[in-house]
Design an enzyme around this catalytic site. Structure first.
Site, PDB file in Angstrom:
ATOM      1  N   HIS A   1     -18.330   9.339   6.701  1.00  0.00           N
ATOM      2  CA  HIS A   1     -18.939   8.258   5.924  1.00  0.00           C
ATOM      3  C   HIS A   1     -19.766   8.832   4.779  1.00  0.00           C
ATOM      4  O   HIS A   1     -20.359   9.905   4.920  1.00  0.00           O
ATOM      5  CB  HIS A   1     -19.858   7.409   6.804  1.00  0.00           C
ATOM      6  CG  HIS A   1     -19.186   6.881   8.018  1.00  0.00           C
ATOM      7  ND1 HIS A   1     -18.157   5.982   7.971  1.00  0.00           N
ATOM      8  CD2 HIS A   1     -19.393   7.143   9.328  1.00  0.00           C
ATOM      9  CE1 HIS A   1     -17.760   5.716   9.202  1.00  0.00           C
ATOM     10  NE2 HIS A   1     -18.487   6.400  10.050  1.00  0.00           N
TER      11      HIS A   1
ATOM     12  N   GLU B   1     -24.957   6.762  11.538  1.00  0.00           N
ATOM     13  CA  GLU B   1     -24.676   6.092  12.805  1.00  0.00           C
ATOM     14  C   GLU B   1     -25.016   6.993  13.965  1.00  0.00           C
ATOM     15  O   GLU B   1     -25.222   8.201  13.777  1.00  0.00           O
ATOM     16  CB  GLU B   1     -23.202   5.668  12.879  1.00  0.00           C
ATOM     17  CG  GLU B   1     -22.232   6.836  12.966  1.00  0.00           C
ATOM     18  CD  GLU B   1     -20.771   6.398  12.846  1.00  0.00           C
ATOM     19  OE1 GLU B   1     -20.480   5.423  12.129  1.00  0.00           O
ATOM     20  OE2 GLU B   1     -19.923   7.053  13.463  1.00  0.00           O
TER      21      GLU B   1
ATOM     22  N   ARG C   1     -11.003   8.151   5.829  1.00  0.00           N
ATOM     23  CA  ARG C   1     -10.149   8.718   6.869  1.00  0.00           C
ATOM     24  C   ARG C   1      -9.573  10.040   6.357  1.00  0.00           C
ATOM     25  O   ARG C   1      -8.912  10.072   5.336  1.00  0.00           O
ATOM     26  CB  ARG C   1      -9.032   7.712   7.158  1.00  0.00           C
ATOM     27  CG  ARG C   1      -8.342   7.910   8.458  1.00  0.00           C
ATOM     28  CD  ARG C   1      -7.303   6.810   8.695  1.00  0.00           C
ATOM     29  NE  ARG C   1      -7.899   5.540   9.075  1.00  0.00           N
ATOM     30  CZ  ARG C   1      -7.541   4.354   8.568  1.00  0.00           C
ATOM     31  NH1 ARG C   1      -6.618   4.257   7.637  1.00  0.00           N
ATOM     32  NH2 ARG C   1      -8.117   3.253   9.002  1.00  0.00           N
TER      33      ARG C   1
ATOM     34  N   HIS D   1     -16.154  13.175  12.129  1.00  0.00           N
ATOM     35  CA  HIS D   1     -16.300  12.734  13.511  1.00  0.00           C
ATOM     36  C   HIS D   1     -15.125  11.887  13.963  1.00  0.00           C
ATOM     37  O   HIS D   1     -14.461  11.262  13.141  1.00  0.00           O
ATOM     38  CB  HIS D   1     -17.602  11.955  13.702  1.00  0.00           C
ATOM     39  CG  HIS D   1     -17.690  10.702  12.874  1.00  0.00           C
ATOM     40  ND1 HIS D   1     -17.970  10.713  11.524  1.00  0.00           N
ATOM     41  CD2 HIS D   1     -17.525   9.399  13.195  1.00  0.00           C
ATOM     42  CE1 HIS D   1     -17.999   9.479  11.065  1.00  0.00           C
ATOM     43  NE2 HIS D   1     -17.715   8.650  12.049  1.00  0.00           N
TER      44      HIS D   1
END
Ligand code: ZN
Length: 312
Positions: free
Chosen positions: A97, A115, A192, A172
């Site tokens: 991200h 996150e 991605r 991740h």
């Protein structure tokens, strides 16, 4: 204001999803590809509504605008956090991200995404992808362009109860068989990097190679700085797992009864195990709620585990 907003979750169907959100959490949702339960969300791709009480039927995003006092007039255009439960039956794609600065300039003013994951369940000998092995940006680009995934990806062992903070720029991915509770900034911007060469409806899913190379942090954070075991967390208290620039996350393992002070602008809470009551109101595994501004003293009784969060 002694107001608890109980929320109606929103679900997503994904190629890697499973059935645990229905079978183990009892959510009334069909299909065998249920990937995510957005338990506390006010996002254009998922907006929870209030189940009962004064604000029954209102969406969280509309309440954020119409009743800012419920949230302590917290200064943010949008509701700042998002809580999800993710059931990965198959491996998720490997992703990264952006941070606020990159997302704001490249993604229409969106937030970036910090996150964290609380591992609710996983297989024995489970692993998770976090970080990578490239030493320089050049090596990073070489590994990605050359498809040297085995060299690139860093996989580490995990067990139930582990807690992982995932900064923007961290590569991740969740492996199949892992169930997690994710607390995050309210953003959906994901790049991605690699999707294991899988096909979705006959086609590979879109990759975001250049954006990924732009935002991936090199070198990756040390493994020891990424994972925290929670076996030693004391019971019957509000135990802080992490505080970062966007949120604070708390674990509450209730065995009998506990009291705490809801002194934050507002507190997001998700029951992830067991059942009991909050100030007399029955709650069980799978319930998501917000304790509003000025709530004050709260009493939880029963045998249950809660993961709570508040924006910073
Ligand atoms: Zn992510």
């Amino acid at each position: 204001m002694k107001e608890i907003l109980f929320l109606e979750p929103v679900f997503t169907h994904n190629i890697w999803g499973g059935t645990k959100l229905r079978d183990e959490f009892g959510y009334p949702v069909e299909g065998d590809d249920i990937g995510e339960c957005w338990g506390i969300a006010a996002h254009e791709h998922g907006d929870c509504s209030v189940k009962e009480g004064t604000y029954k039927g209102k969406t969280l995003s509309s309440l954020w605008t119409s009743n800012p006092e419920l949230f302590g007039n917290y200064k943010s255009k949008r509701f700042p956090l998002l809580t999800k439960i993710i059931d990965a039956k198959a491996d998720l794609s490997i992703q990264v991200h952006p941070d606020d600065a990159y997302a704001s300039s490249h993604e229409n003013g969106s937030y970036g995404k910090m996150e964290c994951w609380y591992i609710l369940d996983c297989k024995e000998d489970a692993t998770i992808v976090i970080g990578h092995n490239a030493k320089t940006k050049e090596e990073l680009a070489d590994m990605i362009h050359g498809g040297r995934w085995k060299d690139f990806i860093r996989e580490i062992p995990i067990r139930k109860g582990d807690f992982l903070q995932i900064d923007p720029g961290t590569v991740h991915a969740i492996k199949g068989g892992t169930l997690i509770l994710e607390s995050q900034q309210n953003s959906d911007i994901t790049y991605r990097v690699y999707d294991y060469d899988r096909l979705s409806n006959g086609k590979p899913r879109e990759l975001h190679i250049e954006q990924s190379i732009d935002v991936i942090t090199v070198p990756a954070k040390e493994i020891g700085d990424s994972v925290r075991h929670t076996d030693d967390v004391p019971k019957n208290c509000m135990y802080e797992l992490i505080a970062c620039q966007y949120y604070r996350i708390f674990q509450m393992d209730v065995d009998g009864a506990m009291e705490f002070e809801q002194k934050y602008p507002f507190l997001l809470a998700s029951v992830v195990e067991g059942s009991g009551t909050i100030d007399g109101h029955p709650v069980k595994k799978g319930d998501h709620m917000i304790l509003c501004n000025g709530y004050g003293k709260a009493t939880i009784e029963g045998q249950l585990k809660i993961i709570a969060s508040t924006p910073v």
